[in-house]
Design a protein around this motif. Structure first.
Motif, PDB file in Angstrom:
ATOM      1  N   LEU A  62       0.531  -1.094  -0.063  1.00  0.00           N
ATOM      2  CA  LEU A  62      -0.082  -0.086   0.237  1.00  0.00           C
ATOM      3  C   LEU A  62       1.214   1.651  -0.334  1.00  0.00           C
ATOM      4  CD1 LEU A  62      -3.083  -1.160   2.107  1.00  0.00           C
ATOM      5  CD2 LEU A  62      -2.863  -1.398   0.173  1.00  0.00           C
ATOM      6  N   LEU A  63       2.088   1.300  -0.131  1.00  0.00           N
ATOM      7  CA  LEU A  63       3.148   2.637   0.021  1.00  0.00           C
ATOM      8  C   LEU A  63       4.167   2.877  -0.732  1.00  0.00           C
ATOM      9  CD1 LEU A  63       3.501   2.718   4.031  1.00  0.00           C
ATOM     10  CD2 LEU A  63       1.741   3.708   2.711  1.00  0.00           C
ATOM     11  N   GLY A  64       3.845   1.978  -1.083  1.00  0.00           N
ATOM     12  CA  GLY A  64       4.818   1.892  -3.081  1.00  0.00           C
ATOM     13  C   GLY A  64       6.405   2.049  -2.019  1.00  0.00           C
ATOM     14  N   LYS A  65       7.154   2.698  -3.054  1.00  0.00           N
ATOM     15  CA  LYS A  65       8.600   2.451  -2.205  1.00  0.00           C
ATOM     16  C   LYS A  65       8.357   3.613  -0.934  1.00  0.00           C
ATOM     17  CE  LYS A  65       9.151   4.310  -7.592  1.00  0.00           C
ATOM     18  NZ  LYS A  65      10.384   5.780  -8.294  1.00  0.00           N
ATOM     19  N   LYS A  66       7.404   3.835  -0.360  1.00  0.00           N
ATOM     20  CA  LYS A  66       7.827   4.475   0.673  1.00  0.00           C
ATOM     21  C   LYS A  66       7.634   3.252   1.726  1.00  0.00           C
ATOM     22  CE  LYS A  66       4.985   8.554  -0.259  1.00  0.00           C
ATOM     23  NZ  LYS A  66       4.244   9.608   0.483  1.00  0.00           N
ATOM     24  N   ALA A  67       7.751   1.688   1.254  1.00  0.00           N
ATOM     25  CA  ALA A  67       7.691   0.967   2.431  1.00  0.00           C
ATOM     26  C   ALA A  67       9.011   0.941   2.791  1.00  0.00           C
ATOM     27  CB  ALA A  67       7.112  -0.030   1.478  1.00  0.00           C
ATOM     28  N   ALA A  68      10.054   0.836   1.710  1.00  0.00           N
ATOM     29  CA  ALA A  68      11.373   1.014   1.960  1.00  0.00           C
ATOM     30  C   ALA A  68      11.962   1.918   2.936  1.00  0.00           C
ATOM     31  CB  ALA A  68      12.328   1.644   0.437  1.00  0.00           C
ATOM     32  N   ARG A  69      11.089   2.982   3.570  1.00  0.00           N
ATOM     33  CA  ARG A  69      11.442   3.661   4.793  1.00  0.00           C
ATOM     34  C   ARG A  69      10.768   3.102   5.693  1.00  0.00           C
ATOM     35  NH1 ARG A  69       9.641   8.133   0.499  1.00  0.00           N
ATOM     36  NH2 ARG A  69       8.912   9.697   2.629  1.00  0.00           N
ATOM     37  N   VAL A  70      10.043   2.145   5.798  1.00  0.00           N
ATOM     38  CA  VAL A  70       9.925   1.455   6.943  1.00  0.00           C
ATOM     39  C   VAL A  70      10.994   1.101   7.478  1.00  0.00           C
ATOM     40  CG1 VAL A  70       7.729   0.365   7.956  1.00  0.00           C
ATOM     41  CG2 VAL A  70       7.721   2.592   5.972  1.00  0.00           C
ATOM     42  N   GLU A  71      10.307   0.969   8.785  1.00  0.00           N
ATOM     43  CA  GLU A  71      11.356   0.628   9.650  1.00  0.00           C
ATOM     44  C   GLU A  71      10.624  -0.713  11.229  1.00  0.00           C
ATOM     45  OE1 GLU A  71      15.641  -0.926  11.894  1.00  0.00           O
ATOM     46  OE2 GLU A  71      15.489   0.943  11.003  1.00  0.00           O
ATOM     47  N   VAL A  72      10.720  -1.828  10.591  1.00  0.00           N
ATOM     48  CA  VAL A  72       9.545  -2.011  12.262  1.00  0.00           C
ATOM     49  C   VAL A  72      10.475  -3.018  13.312  1.00  0.00           C
ATOM     50  CG1 VAL A  72       7.664  -3.924  12.800  1.00  0.00           C
ATOM     51  CG2 VAL A  72       7.909  -3.220  10.780  1.00  0.00           C
ATOM     52  N   ILE A  73      10.443  -2.701  14.249  1.00  0.00           N
ATOM     53  CA  ILE A  73      11.157  -3.053  15.724  1.00  0.00           C
ATOM     54  C   ILE A  73      10.392  -3.203  16.816  1.00  0.00           C
ATOM     55  CG2 ILE A  73      13.227  -0.965  15.026  1.00  0.00           C
ATOM     56  CD1 ILE A  73      11.872   0.003  17.164  1.00  0.00           C
ATOM     57  N   ALA A  74      10.639  -3.742  17.872  1.00  0.00           N
ATOM     58  CA  ALA A  74      10.202  -4.181  19.462  1.00  0.00           C
ATOM     59  C   ALA A  74      10.415  -3.503  20.352  1.00  0.00           C
ATOM     60  CB  ALA A  74      10.158  -5.791  19.634  1.00  0.00           C
ATOM     61  N   PHE A  75       9.362  -2.562  21.267  1.00  0.00           N
ATOM     62  CA  PHE A  75      10.369  -2.286  22.454  1.00  0.00           C
ATOM     63  C   PHE A  75       9.079  -2.615  23.969  1.00  0.00           C
ATOM     64  CE2 PHE A  75       6.525   0.796  21.313  1.00  0.00           C
ATOM     65  CZ  PHE A  75       5.938   0.894  22.244  1.00  0.00           C
ATOM     66  N   ASP A  76       9.755  -2.363  24.737  1.00  0.00           N
ATOM     67  CA  ASP A  76       9.786  -3.211  26.243  1.00  0.00           C
ATOM     68  C   ASP A  76       9.650  -1.420  27.131  1.00  0.00           C
ATOM     69  OD1 ASP A  76      11.977  -4.106  26.712  1.00  0.00           O
ATOM     70  OD2 ASP A  76      11.389  -5.631  27.073  1.00  0.00           O
ATOM     71  N   ASN A  77      10.641  -0.464  26.871  1.00  0.00           N
ATOM     72  CA  ASN A  77      10.620   0.361  27.423  1.00  0.00           C
ATOM     73  C   ASN A  77      10.375   1.493  27.463  1.00  0.00           C
ATOM     74  OD1 ASN A  77      11.764   0.517  24.405  1.00  0.00           O
ATOM     75  ND2 ASN A  77      13.460   1.635  25.559  1.00  0.00           N
ATOM     76  N   LEU A  78      10.490   2.737  27.942  1.00  0.00           N
ATOM     77  CA  LEU A  78       9.577   4.197  27.696  1.00  0.00           C
ATOM     78  C   LEU A  78      10.070   4.140  26.299  1.00  0.00           C
ATOM     79  CD1 LEU A  78      10.999   6.369  30.748  1.00  0.00           C
ATOM     80  CD2 LEU A  78       8.418   4.868  30.525  1.00  0.00           C
ATOM     81  N   LEU A  79       9.374   4.619  25.496  1.00  0.00           N
ATOM     82  CA  LEU A  79       9.264   5.039  24.418  1.00  0.00           C
ATOM     83  C   LEU A  79      10.046   5.904  23.822  1.00  0.00           C
ATOM     84  CD1 LEU A  79       8.212   5.087  21.186  1.00  0.00           C
ATOM     85  CD2 LEU A  79       5.563   6.096  22.167  1.00  0.00           C
ATOM     86  N   VAL A  80      10.535   6.881  24.382  1.00  0.00           N
ATOM     87  CA  VAL A  80      10.907   8.255  24.232  1.00  0.00           C
ATOM     88  C   VAL A  80      11.863   7.374  24.893  1.00  0.00           C
ATOM     89  CG1 VAL A  80       9.964  10.621  24.494  1.00  0.00           C
ATOM     90  CG2 VAL A  80      10.877   9.254  27.374  1.00  0.00           C
ATOM     91  N   GLU A  81      12.807   6.392  25.890  1.00  0.00           N
ATOM     92  CA  GLU A  81      13.948   5.991  25.294  1.00  0.00           C
ATOM     93  C   GLU A  81      14.354   5.098  23.933  1.00  0.00           C
ATOM     94  OE1 GLU A  81      14.216   3.259  29.255  1.00  0.00           O
ATOM     95  OE2 GLU A  81      13.712   5.467  30.024  1.00  0.00           O
ATOM     96  N   LYS A  82      13.380   4.636  24.083  1.00  0.00           N
ATOM     97  CA  LYS A  82      13.032   3.184  22.103  1.00  0.00           C
ATOM     98  C   LYS A  82      13.473   4.790  21.869  1.00  0.00           C
ATOM     99  CE  LYS A  82      13.569  -0.043  21.226  1.00  0.00           C
ATOM    100  NZ  LYS A  82      15.015  -0.788  21.609  1.00  0.00           N
ATOM    101  N   ALA A  83      13.020   5.962  21.476  1.00  0.00           N
ATOM    102  CA  ALA A  83      13.131   7.376  20.463  1.00  0.00           C
ATOM    103  C   ALA A  83      14.633   7.604  19.988  1.00  0.00           C
ATOM    104  CB  ALA A  83      12.250   7.763  21.066  1.00  0.00           C
TER     105      ALA A  83
END
Length: 165
Positions: A62-83
């Motif tokens: 659904l995102l075409g070429k933009k899909a290459a600019r999507v990364e998927v990760i997991a996190f189990d800590n504070l979001l700001v720490e992961k950021a």
């Protein structure tokens, strides 16, 4: 390279509302890291691996070429720490209604107090996606209801398999 954003949630499963937010997010970010929250006390319908794979497939479809600019990760800590760990400049948060705004403003305030260098950006849900939540999608699917208006086709097919219909 431009700005990196982090878009966090359970994505259990990814919905058309999530896809709307990703599309809108690319108007302000070069890269979006989809961060799947893992919570010890919460048992998701889909494993992290299943959710990550669905997000990747949906992005490619659904995102075409933009899909290459999507990364998927997991996190189990504070979001700001992961950021901070991934070098994100801002957090993307979606707003469906006034109730979301109240909660998200509190969350943004707390995040800002912990990490003033990381901004929260609110993206309003499109009219067609305002009622969609992953929780409602799971409930409808578990009762063998039609979720096709709310999720991408691959997600609907995966839900049908998960619930054996």
């Amino acid at each position: 390279m431009g700005y990196v954003a982090i878009y966090a949630g359970s994505f259990d499963p990814i919905t058309n509302g999530h896809v709307d937010v990703l599309r809108a997010g690319f108007n302000i970010a070069e890269k979006i890291v989809v961060a799947i929250g893992l919570h010890v006390g919460k048992i998701p319908l889909f494993t992290f691996e299943e959710r990550a794979e669905l997000i990747r497939i949906v992005a490619e479809e659904l995102l075409g070429k933009k899909a290459a600019r999507v990364e998927v990760i997991a996190f189990d800590n504070l979001l700001v720490e992961k950021a901070r760990e991934i070098g994100a400049s801002f957090l993307i948060r979606s707003l469906r209604d006034g109730t979301d705004l109240d909660y998200e403003m509190q969350l943004a305030g707390m995040n800002s107090a912990m990490a003033p260098d990381i901004q929260t950006v609110f993206l309003p849900a499109s009219v067609s996606a305002r009622a969609i939540t992953a929780t409602l999608v799971r409930q409808i699917a578990s009762m063998k209801g039609d979720v096709s208006p709310f999720v991408p086709k691959i997600v609907m097919q995966t839900l049908n398999k998960k619930f054996n219909y």
